[in-house]
Design a protein around this motif. Structure first.
Motif, PDB file in Angstrom:
ATOM      1  N   TRP A 133       2.763   8.627  20.491  1.00 34.55           N
ATOM      2  CA  TRP A 133       2.143   7.405  20.969  1.00 34.55           C
ATOM      3  C   TRP A 133       2.058   6.332  19.890  1.00 34.55           C
ATOM      4  O   TRP A 133       2.941   5.510  19.769  1.00 34.55           O
ATOM      5  N   SER A 134       1.004   6.379  19.103  1.00 33.67           N
ATOM      6  CA  SER A 134       0.783   5.329  18.107  1.00 33.67           C
ATOM      7  C   SER A 134       0.136   5.913  16.860  1.00 33.67           C
ATOM      8  O   SER A 134      -0.988   6.446  16.941  1.00 33.67           O
ATOM      9  N   ILE A 135       0.795   5.820  15.724  1.00 33.85           N
ATOM     10  CA  ILE A 135       0.230   6.342  14.479  1.00 33.85           C
ATOM     11  C   ILE A 135      -1.043   5.597  14.079  1.00 33.85           C
ATOM     12  O   ILE A 135      -2.047   6.226  13.727  1.00 33.85           O
ATOM     13  N   PRO A 136      -1.068   4.248  14.124  1.00 36.96           N
ATOM     14  CA  PRO A 136      -2.313   3.549  13.743  1.00 36.96           C
ATOM     15  C   PRO A 136      -3.514   3.902  14.628  1.00 36.96           C
ATOM     16  O   PRO A 136      -4.650   3.877  14.159  1.00 36.96           O
TER      17      PRO A 136
ATOM     18  N   THR B 177      -9.834   9.452  -7.126  1.00 36.52           N
ATOM     19  CA  THR B 177      -9.924   8.063  -6.652  1.00 36.52           C
ATOM     20  C   THR B 177     -10.809   7.893  -5.429  1.00 36.52           C
ATOM     21  O   THR B 177     -11.248   6.778  -5.136  1.00 36.52           O
ATOM     22  N   GLY B 178     -11.064   8.977  -4.692  1.00 39.89           N
ATOM     23  CA  GLY B 178     -11.852   8.879  -3.467  1.00 39.89           C
ATOM     24  C   GLY B 178     -11.083   8.327  -2.295  1.00 39.89           C
ATOM     25  O   GLY B 178     -11.651   8.079  -1.234  1.00 39.89           O
ATOM     26  N   SER B 179      -9.766   8.154  -2.442  1.00 37.51           N
ATOM     27  CA  SER B 179      -8.969   7.493  -1.407  1.00 37.51           C
ATOM     28  C   SER B 179      -7.663   8.237  -1.183  1.00 37.51           C
ATOM     29  O   SER B 179      -6.904   8.472  -2.134  1.00 37.51           O
ATOM     30  N   ASP B 180      -7.396   8.598   0.068  1.00 38.29           N
ATOM     31  CA  ASP B 180      -6.115   9.218   0.399  1.00 38.29           C
ATOM     32  C   ASP B 180      -4.977   8.215   0.217  1.00 38.29           C
ATOM     33  O   ASP B 180      -3.857   8.579  -0.146  1.00 38.29           O
ATOM     34  N   THR B 181      -5.281   6.957   0.445  1.00 36.84           N
ATOM     35  CA  THR B 181      -4.283   5.900   0.219  1.00 36.84           C
ATOM     36  C   THR B 181      -3.880   5.850  -1.240  1.00 36.84           C
ATOM     37  O   THR B 181      -2.684   5.805  -1.575  1.00 36.84           O
ATOM     38  N   SER B 182      -4.853   5.865  -2.129  1.00 33.43           N
ATOM     39  CA  SER B 182      -4.561   5.821  -3.563  1.00 33.43           C
ATOM     40  C   SER B 182      -3.813   7.071  -4.012  1.00 33.43           C
ATOM     41  O   SER B 182      -2.899   7.001  -4.830  1.00 33.43           O
ATOM     42  N   SER B 183      -4.208   8.225  -3.481  1.00 30.72           N
ATOM     43  CA  SER B 183      -3.529   9.467  -3.832  1.00 30.72           C
ATOM     44  C   SER B 183      -2.073   9.449  -3.391  1.00 30.72           C
ATOM     45  O   SER B 183      -1.180   9.885  -4.129  1.00 30.72           O
ATOM     46  N   ASN B 184      -1.816   8.946  -2.190  1.00 30.11           N
ATOM     47  CA  ASN B 184      -0.435   8.849  -1.719  1.00 30.11           C
ATOM     48  C   ASN B 184       0.372   7.884  -2.564  1.00 30.11           C
ATOM     49  O   ASN B 184       1.554   8.112  -2.846  1.00 30.11           O
TER      50      ASN B 184
ATOM     51  N   LEU C  94     -11.481   3.195  11.992  1.00 28.34           N
ATOM     52  CA  LEU C  94     -11.614   1.743  11.952  1.00 28.34           C
ATOM     53  C   LEU C  94     -11.775   1.201  10.536  1.00 28.34           C
ATOM     54  O   LEU C  94     -11.167   0.192  10.179  1.00 28.34           O
ATOM     55  N   ALA C  95     -12.599   1.840   9.734  1.00 25.08           N
ATOM     56  CA  ALA C  95     -12.933   1.273   8.426  1.00 25.08           C
ATOM     57  C   ALA C  95     -12.475   2.137   7.264  1.00 25.08           C
ATOM     58  O   ALA C  95     -12.007   1.616   6.259  1.00 25.08           O
ATOM     59  N   GLY C  96     -12.623   3.447   7.381  1.00 23.28           N
ATOM     60  CA  GLY C  96     -12.229   4.322   6.296  1.00 23.28           C
ATOM     61  C   GLY C  96     -13.173   4.246   5.116  1.00 23.28           C
ATOM     62  O   GLY C  96     -14.308   3.798   5.209  1.00 23.28           O
ATOM     63  N   PHE C  97     -12.656   4.698   3.949  1.00 25.05           N
ATOM     64  CA  PHE C  97     -13.417   4.744   2.703  1.00 25.05           C
ATOM     65  C   PHE C  97     -14.753   5.449   2.939  1.00 25.05           C
ATOM     66  O   PHE C  97     -14.788   6.501   3.545  1.00 25.05           O
TER      67      PHE C  97
ATOM     68  N   ALA D  50     -17.472  16.836   7.519  1.00 27.38           N
ATOM     69  CA  ALA D  50     -16.857  16.307   8.742  1.00 27.38           C
ATOM     70  C   ALA D  50     -15.778  15.282   8.433  1.00 27.38           C
ATOM     71  O   ALA D  50     -14.821  15.125   9.200  1.00 27.38           O
ATOM     72  N   ASN D  51     -15.908  14.586   7.313  1.00 26.76           N
ATOM     73  CA  ASN D  51     -14.976  13.514   6.971  1.00 26.76           C
ATOM     74  C   ASN D  51     -13.730  14.076   6.293  1.00 26.76           C
ATOM     75  O   ASN D  51     -13.446  13.805   5.124  1.00 26.76           O
ATOM     76  N   THR D  52     -12.976  14.886   7.037  1.00 17.37           N
ATOM     77  CA  THR D  52     -11.769  15.515   6.498  1.00 17.37           C
ATOM     78  C   THR D  52     -10.555  15.251   7.386  1.00 17.37           C
ATOM     79  O   THR D  52      -9.713  14.425   7.059  1.00 17.37           O
ATOM     80  N   ALA D  53     -10.500  15.936   8.515  1.00 18.37           N
ATOM     81  CA  ALA D  53      -9.322  15.872   9.381  1.00 18.37           C
ATOM     82  C   ALA D  53      -8.898  14.451   9.762  1.00 18.37           C
ATOM     83  O   ALA D  53      -7.701  14.174   9.895  1.00 18.37           O
ATOM     84  N   PRO D  54      -9.828  13.506   9.974  1.00 22.37           N
ATOM     85  CA  PRO D  54      -9.383  12.162  10.378  1.00 22.37           C
ATOM     86  C   PRO D  54      -8.857  11.299   9.232  1.00 22.37           C
ATOM     87  O   PRO D  54      -8.257  10.256   9.483  1.00 22.37           O
ATOM     88  N   VAL D  55      -9.072  11.705   7.966  1.00 21.58           N
ATOM     89  CA  VAL D  55      -8.859  10.808   6.829  1.00 21.58           C
ATOM     90  C   VAL D  55      -7.416  10.346   6.679  1.00 21.58           C
ATOM     91  O   VAL D  55      -7.149   9.194   6.330  1.00 21.58           O
ATOM     92  N   ALA D  56      -6.463  11.225   6.934  1.00 21.75           N
ATOM     93  CA  ALA D  56      -5.051  10.860   6.730  1.00 21.75           C
ATOM     94  C   ALA D  56      -4.625   9.703   7.627  1.00 21.75           C
ATOM     95  O   ALA D  56      -3.713   8.935   7.273  1.00 21.75           O
ATOM     96  N   PHE D  57      -5.268   9.550   8.786  1.00 22.69           N
ATOM     97  CA  PHE D  57      -4.951   8.453   9.698  1.00 22.69           C
ATOM     98  C   PHE D  57      -6.066   7.405   9.701  1.00 22.69           C
ATOM     99  O   PHE D  57      -6.158   6.593  10.610  1.00 22.69           O
ATOM    100  N   GLY D  58      -6.907   7.426   8.671  1.00 22.61           N
ATOM    101  CA  GLY D  58      -8.033   6.511   8.609  1.00 22.61           C
ATOM    102  C   GLY D  58      -7.615   5.077   8.373  1.00 22.61           C
ATOM    103  O   GLY D  58      -6.497   4.789   7.922  1.00 22.61           O
ATOM    104  N   ALA D  59      -8.545   4.154   8.664  1.00 24.20           N
ATOM    105  CA  ALA D  59      -8.297   2.717   8.490  1.00 24.20           C
ATOM    106  C   ALA D  59      -6.983   2.314   9.148  1.00 24.20           C
ATOM    107  O   ALA D  59      -6.143   1.618   8.571  1.00 24.20           O
ATOM    108  N   LEU D  60      -6.811   2.785  10.389  1.00 28.26           N
ATOM    109  CA  LEU D  60      -5.592   2.501  11.167  1.00 28.26           C
ATOM    110  C   LEU D  60      -4.333   2.968  10.447  1.00 28.26           C
ATOM    111  O   LEU D  60      -3.317   2.276  10.380  1.00 28.26           O
TER     112      LEU D  60
END
Length: 583
Positions: free
Chosen positions: A252-255, A488-495, A139-142, A170-180
């Motif tokens: 199904w749905s990526i987000p 950066t602390g962010s998978d979004t920024s890294s991508n 839902l929120a990420g970061f 624990a905050n690993t596997a979900p991160v790539a699909f985080g923040a929808l």
């Protein structure tokens, strides 16, 4: 005027030392080496280590990369601004919501509710840090899941240091699909690859990682004995999460991938614990452990380390002696803030008329919540890549649609649900800001460091050097993503930073661009736990400010071990053995 514009431009160079990528990489890596040595070896406070690392990055940019001092400082300002908004804006409001529940005593009710599911701390770590944390990540990420799940573990009796370690791992596997799934959509934007293909490919990598993460959490809590006693529940949780993450991302749905996987795994564990119990329970006792006593006193100052809280001590004593069960109304109120967060985020991000359309360039206007979104060209910063293309230096201010703002709205609704007065809420917000002051400085300094490295070309130097490995680049590809997130602390920024480079390298070594682009995101999730800004958030959340280096040393082994696993997996996906997994 045109002449002034040209003079103001800085063109990146990626091999400033004798046109050698190897030599240049040694210099480019200095800010990161200094930062991690200060954290892990010198044990310096994170905010000070981050500021020193930032100064080193500025020196490297100016002295070796010939970046004008004004541009280097301006790049740092852009990074610092991004560090506060949206990142710390999310954390501040997430912790404020939590503090409201503490002030009203409802967090104690929530703690007892979770304890009623199982009083075994190994099971609690799985449900809260992995399942509930994954839902918050979705839902929120970061830093939101780390901040919230760590303080929930503290409330259940976990030692502060262990709570922070469990929440970060624990905050690993979900991160790539985080923040929808923002990291995936960002990756699709910079690589020009179909978002469905990228989501599906990541969904064939991180689910395998997810199988092992709950097992790692159990080991962190209770060592090998914990694995022997609780492996059935941990394995069930990991497999269920992995299966639903794969199915959702591919069909199904990526987000909604993480939301589906988090809820499915939580329900599976809850159902399983109704018919199965560990042979021996586990509740950590700190009475006979001097280190635990020291940590407990440190954390008792406040869940966020903000000073003594007599009211909190009184509540803890009262709840410790409580024997009467909580009424359904009180339990519902305890869960209300988190249910409100879920509803607010689902409505704000999935209802088109409310979500609206975001502006795509400076000066454009949006609709719905995005009508209050502005994209600015950062003043005075004009940077070109080595090929002459303009490097994006924009700052997005999405006032209403930002995750932090949605958490603020959730907090206002929580005030109504828990009947918190305006005065009390404002005082709590002020205490939250005070408690997070060092975390705010740390995150802003780290993001400033990351932006200086990015805009000057230091990060690209490291990426290009790794990309020179030829056919073995598939083995190193996840390391690029890990490096980007660690900075950066962010998978979004890294991508955003390395996505295009991964595709370019894939073309040069004749590998699947979709595979290597996805590897950037999948490898990146493992850098999250060692990112200084996440370390600062975790330390602040459990009241251990200044001990970020100790937390870093505890999570580093897990980060490196999981990264090695991901590197091998991606490499095998380029071979006949696992090539059938590639889109």
């Amino acid at each position: 005027m045109a002449t002034e514009s040209v003079l103001a431009e800085y063109t990146q160079v990626y091999d400033p030392l004798g046109h050698s990528l190897a030599l240049s990489s040694l210099v480019a890596a200095l800010p990161l080496v200094v930062l991690f040595v200060l954290l892990g070896v010198v044990r310096m406070r994170a905010w000070l280590a981050s500021v020193i690392g930032l100064l080193v990055s500025l020196v490297v940019a100016i002295a070796f990369y010939s970046m004008p001092a004004v541009d280097a400082l301006n790049s740092g300002l852009l990074g610092a601004a991004f560090g506060f908004f949206p990142i710390m804006w999310i954390v501040i409001n997430a912790i404020w919501v939590y503090n409201l529940t503490v002030e009203t005593g409802h967090f104690d009710v929530l703690r007892r509710s979770f304890a009623s599911i199982s009083d075994d701390q190994r099971i609690q770590a799985i449900i809260i840090a992995f399942c509930f944390g994954a839902l918050m990540e979705a839902l929120a990420g970061f830093g939101t899941p780390v901040a919230i799940s760590s303080v929930m573990l503290i409330a259940l009796g976990f030692r502060p240091l262990k709570a922070a370690t469990v929440a970060l791992v624990a905050n690993t596997a979900p991160v790539a699909f985080g923040a929808l799934a923002v990291p995936i959509t960002t990756l699709a934007t910079v690589t020009k690859l179909p978002v469905d293909d990228l989501g599906a490919m990541v969904g064939r990598q991180t689910p395998i990682l997810a199988v092992f993460v709950p097992l790692a959490l159990v080991f962190i809590v209770d060592g090998s004995r914990g694995l022997r006693h609780v492996w059935p529940a941990a394995l069930l949780c990991g497999v269920t999460f992995g299966v639903f993450q794969y199915v959702a991302s591919n069909f199904w749905s990526i987000p909604l991938t993480d939301i589906i996987a988090a809820l499915a795994s939580a329900l599976a564990v809850l159902a399983f614990t109704r018919v199965w119990h560990p042979r021996e329970g586990y509740v950590e006792s700190s009475a006979s452990d001097p280190a635990a006593v020291h940590e407990a006193h440190a954390g008792a100052r406040s869940p966020l380390g903000g000073g003594n809280d007599p009211a909190a001590a009184t509540r803890t004593q009262a709840t410790g002696d409580r024997t009467a069960p909580d009424g359904r109304g009180e339990v519902l109120k305890a869960y209300a803030p988190y249910l409100i967060i879920i509803v607010v985020f689902v409505i704000a991000t999935r209802v088109p008329v409310i979500t609206g359309v975001a502006p795509t360039k400076p000066g454009a206007s949006g609709t719905g919540l995005e009508a209050a979104t502005w994209i600015y060209n950062w003043p005075g910063l004009h940077i070109l890549s080595d090929t002459g293309k303009t490097v994006a230096t924009t700052f997005k201010l999405n006032v209403l649609s930002a995750a932090g703002t949605l958490l603020l709205v959730s907090g206002l609704l929580t005030m109504l649900a828990l009947k918190v007065g305006v005065g009390q809420a404002v005082r709590t917000y002020g205490r939250t800001l005070d408690q997070l002051k060092f975390a705010i400085v740390t995150v802003m300094a780290v993001l400033a460091l990351g932006f200086v490295m990015n805009e000057s070309g230091q990060t690209q130097t490291l990426g290009l050097w790794l990309a020179g490995a030829g056919g073995l680049f598939a083995l190193l590809s996840p390391i690029l993503g890990w490096l980007g997130v660690a900075v950066t602390g962010s998978d979004t920024s890294s991508n955003s930073l390395f996505g295009a480079l991964q595709v370019s390298a894939a073309a040069s070594v004749h590998l699947s661009p979709t595979l290597l682009a996805a590897a950037n995101s999948s490898g990146g999730v493992l850098g999250k736990m060692v990112s200084p800004q996440n370390l600062a958030i975790a330390a602040s959340a459990v009241g251990l400010d200044g001990r970020e280096g100790e937390i870093f040393r505890r999570v580093l082994i897990w980060s490196v071990a999981f990264l090695a696993f991901m590197c091998v997996l991606v490499y095998l996906q380029t071979t006949p053995l696992l090539s059938w997994m590639v889109i």
